[in-house]
Design a protein around this motif. Structure first.
Motif, PDB file in Angstrom:
ATOM      1  N   ALA A  22       0.822  -1.215   0.000  1.00 60.85           N
ATOM      2  CA  ALA A  22       0.000   0.000   0.000  1.00 60.85           C
ATOM      3  C   ALA A  22       0.854   1.262   0.000  1.00 60.85           C
ATOM      4  CB  ALA A  22      -0.922   0.000   1.214  1.00 60.85           C
ATOM      5  N   GLN A  23       2.106   1.171   0.450  1.00 57.93           N
ATOM      6  CA  GLN A  23       2.976   2.346   0.517  1.00 57.93           C
ATOM      7  C   GLN A  23       3.682   2.632  -0.802  1.00 57.93           C
ATOM      8  OE1 GLN A  23       5.427   0.856   3.739  1.00 57.93           O
ATOM      9  NE2 GLN A  23       4.674   2.494   5.087  1.00 57.93           N
ATOM     10  N   ILE A  24       3.766   1.655  -1.666  1.00 56.70           N
ATOM     11  CA  ILE A  24       4.578   1.792  -2.875  1.00 56.70           C
ATOM     12  C   ILE A  24       4.085   2.901  -3.805  1.00 56.70           C
ATOM     13  CG2 ILE A  24       5.285   0.592  -4.985  1.00 56.70           C
ATOM     14  CD1 ILE A  24       5.810  -1.850  -3.291  1.00 56.70           C
ATOM     15  N   PRO A  25       2.766   3.059  -4.058  1.00 56.14           N
ATOM     16  CA  PRO A  25       2.356   4.170  -4.938  1.00 56.14           C
ATOM     17  C   PRO A  25       2.776   5.546  -4.411  1.00 56.14           C
ATOM     18  CG  PRO A  25       0.566   2.603  -4.700  1.00 56.14           C
ATOM     19  CD  PRO A  25       1.629   2.184  -3.736  1.00 56.14           C
ATOM     20  N   ALA A  26       2.659   5.752  -3.102  1.00 53.07           N
ATOM     21  CA  ALA A  26       3.061   7.042  -2.533  1.00 53.07           C
ATOM     22  C   ALA A  26       4.568   7.222  -2.635  1.00 53.07           C
ATOM     23  CB  ALA A  26       2.604   7.136  -1.077  1.00 53.07           C
ATOM     24  N   LEU A  27       5.319   6.134  -2.408  1.00 51.11           N
ATOM     25  CA  LEU A  27       6.775   6.219  -2.533  1.00 51.11           C
ATOM     26  C   LEU A  27       7.196   6.495  -3.969  1.00 51.11           C
ATOM     27  CD1 LEU A  27       7.950   3.334  -0.193  1.00 51.11           C
ATOM     28  CD2 LEU A  27       8.366   5.764   0.098  1.00 51.11           C
ATOM     29  N   GLU A  28       6.488   5.887  -4.938  1.00 52.13           N
ATOM     30  CA  GLU A  28       6.799   6.146  -6.350  1.00 52.13           C
ATOM     31  C   GLU A  28       6.647   7.640  -6.661  1.00 52.13           C
ATOM     32  OE1 GLU A  28       5.680   2.935  -9.503  1.00 52.13           O
ATOM     33  OE2 GLU A  28       4.180   2.854  -7.904  1.00 52.13           O
ATOM     34  N   LYS A  29       5.573   8.223  -6.162  1.00 50.98           N
ATOM     35  CA  LYS A  29       5.323   9.644  -6.414  1.00 50.98           C
ATOM     36  C   LYS A  29       6.376  10.515  -5.724  1.00 50.98           C
ATOM     37  CE  LYS A  29       1.992  13.297  -5.746  1.00 50.98           C
ATOM     38  NZ  LYS A  29       1.113  13.834  -4.732  1.00 50.98           N
ATOM     39  N   ASP A  30       6.612  10.265  -4.435  1.00 52.06           N
ATOM     40  CA  ASP A  30       7.551  11.087  -3.670  1.00 52.06           C
ATOM     41  C   ASP A  30       8.981  10.962  -4.190  1.00 52.06           C
ATOM     42  OD1 ASP A  30       5.448  11.917  -2.099  1.00 52.06           O
ATOM     43  OD2 ASP A  30       5.897  10.543  -0.451  1.00 52.06           O
ATOM     44  N   LEU A  31       9.429   9.745  -4.425  1.00 51.48           N
ATOM     45  CA  LEU A  31      10.785   9.556  -4.935  1.00 51.48           C
ATOM     46  C   LEU A  31      10.933  10.088  -6.351  1.00 51.48           C
ATOM     47  CD1 LEU A  31      11.593   6.019  -3.504  1.00 51.48           C
ATOM     48  CD2 LEU A  31      12.466   8.214  -2.730  1.00 51.48           C
ATOM     49  N   GLY A  32       9.876   9.985  -7.148  1.00 52.91           N
ATOM     50  CA  GLY A  32       9.904  10.575  -8.491  1.00 52.91           C
ATOM     51  C   GLY A  32      10.075  12.081  -8.430  1.00 52.91           C
ATOM     52  N   ASN A  33       9.369  12.728  -7.486  1.00 52.13           N
ATOM     53  CA  ASN A  33       9.511  14.181  -7.319  1.00 52.13           C
ATOM     54  C   ASN A  33      10.926  14.549  -6.884  1.00 52.13           C
ATOM     55  OD1 ASN A  33       6.848  14.626  -8.030  1.00 52.13           O
ATOM     56  ND2 ASN A  33       6.121  14.679  -5.915  1.00 52.13           N
ATOM     57  N   ILE A  34      11.492  13.765  -5.990  1.00 53.50           N
ATOM     58  CA  ILE A  34      12.859  14.033  -5.519  1.00 53.50           C
ATOM     59  C   ILE A  34      13.846  13.882  -6.671  1.00 53.50           C
ATOM     60  CG2 ILE A  34      14.706  13.169  -4.036  1.00 53.50           C
ATOM     61  CD1 ILE A  34      12.483  12.495  -1.985  1.00 53.50           C
ATOM     62  N   LEU A  35      13.710  12.818  -7.456  1.00 54.13           N
ATOM     63  CA  LEU A  35      14.617  12.606  -8.583  1.00 54.13           C
ATOM     64  C   LEU A  35      14.459  13.688  -9.648  1.00 54.13           C
ATOM     65  CD1 LEU A  35      14.414   8.731  -8.888  1.00 54.13           C
ATOM     66  CD2 LEU A  35      16.295  10.099  -7.987  1.00 54.13           C
ATOM     67  N   THR A  36      13.246  14.182  -9.840  1.00 56.19           N
ATOM     68  CA  THR A  36      13.036  15.289 -10.777  1.00 56.19           C
ATOM     69  C   THR A  36      13.751  16.545 -10.297  1.00 56.19           C
ATOM     70  OG1 THR A  36      10.902  14.381 -11.432  1.00 56.19           O
ATOM     71  CG2 THR A  36      11.266  16.708 -11.902  1.00 56.19           C
ATOM     72  N   LEU A  37      13.661  16.833  -9.001  1.00 62.45           N
ATOM     73  CA  LEU A  37      14.349  17.992  -8.433  1.00 62.45           C
ATOM     74  C   LEU A  37      15.858  17.854  -8.569  1.00 62.45           C
ATOM     75  CD1 LEU A  37      14.251  20.652  -6.857  1.00 62.45           C
ATOM     76  CD2 LEU A  37      14.257  19.304  -4.769  1.00 62.45           C
ATOM     77  N   VAL A  38      16.384  16.668  -8.323  1.00 60.87           N
ATOM     78  CA  VAL A  38      17.819  16.440  -8.469  1.00 60.87           C
ATOM     79  C   VAL A  38      18.233  16.632  -9.921  1.00 60.87           C
ATOM     80  CG1 VAL A  38      19.630  14.679  -8.332  1.00 60.87           C
ATOM     81  CG2 VAL A  38      18.024  14.956  -6.457  1.00 60.87           C
ATOM     82  N   GLY A  39      17.411  16.184 -10.841  1.00 61.01           N
ATOM     83  CA  GLY A  39      17.689  16.396 -12.262  1.00 61.01           C
ATOM     84  C   GLY A  39      17.723  17.869 -12.622  1.00 61.01           C
ATOM     85  N   GLN A  40      16.807  18.651 -12.069  1.00 62.82           N
ATOM     86  CA  GLN A  40      16.789  20.096 -12.322  1.00 62.82           C
ATOM     87  C   GLN A  40      18.052  20.745 -11.758  1.00 62.82           C
ATOM     88  OE1 GLN A  40      13.160  21.493 -10.568  1.00 62.82           O
ATOM     89  NE2 GLN A  40      11.870  20.691 -12.210  1.00 62.82           N
ATOM     90  N   LEU A  41      18.465  20.329 -10.565  1.00 67.55           N
ATOM     91  CA  LEU A  41      19.671  20.895  -9.978  1.00 67.55           C
ATOM     92  C   LEU A  41      20.905  20.524 -10.791  1.00 67.55           C
ATOM     93  CD1 LEU A  41      18.990  20.255  -6.190  1.00 67.55           C
ATOM     94  CD2 LEU A  41      18.970  22.449  -7.369  1.00 67.55           C
ATOM     95  N   ALA A  42      20.943  19.300 -11.296  1.00 63.85           N
ATOM     96  CA  ALA A  42      22.088  18.865 -12.089  1.00 63.85           C
ATOM     97  C   ALA A  42      22.168  19.613 -13.414  1.00 63.85           C
ATOM     98  CB  ALA A  42      22.014  17.361 -12.337  1.00 63.85           C
TER      99      ALA A  42
END
Length: 95
Positions: A22-42
């Motif tokens: 049940a936690q995996i969909p929320a983790l997919e969204k949250d971790l995806g947002n974090i990786l997107t932010l890291v991509g923008q910073l890079a």
């Protein structure tokens, strides 16, 4: 950038973290947002930006290396339960 369910399960296994299904969909969204932010910073152009601070630039004030306390070995060993040749004797704990 997105992260897959399989990647989340693999990272959770490597980190020894139990993740419910049940936690995996929320983790997919949250971790995806974090990786997107890291991509923008890079992607940010930092070629002409001077570093603001660096830990190796710091200089520590050192005190002189001199003895500041008197030798109290005899006083400490006088109150110890058991000493021999200037060493503290302790009970044997490993056979």
């Amino acid at each position: 950038m997105s992260i897959s369910r399989e990647d989340i399960e693999k990272v959770a296994l490597l980190a020894r973290i139990r993740v419910d299904d049940a936690q995996i969909p929320a983790l997919e969204k949250d971790l995806g947002n974090i990786l997107t932010l890291v991509g923008q910073l890079a992607a940010a152009d930092t070629d002409n930006v001077e570093p603001m601070a660096h830990p190796l630039d710091a200089v520590q004030r050192l005190r002189p290396d001199e003895v500041t306390e008197s030798n109290q070995r005899e006083a400490f060993q006088a109150i110890a339960p058991a000493t021999e040749n200037g060493l503290y004797l302790v009970p044997k704990v490993i056979e």
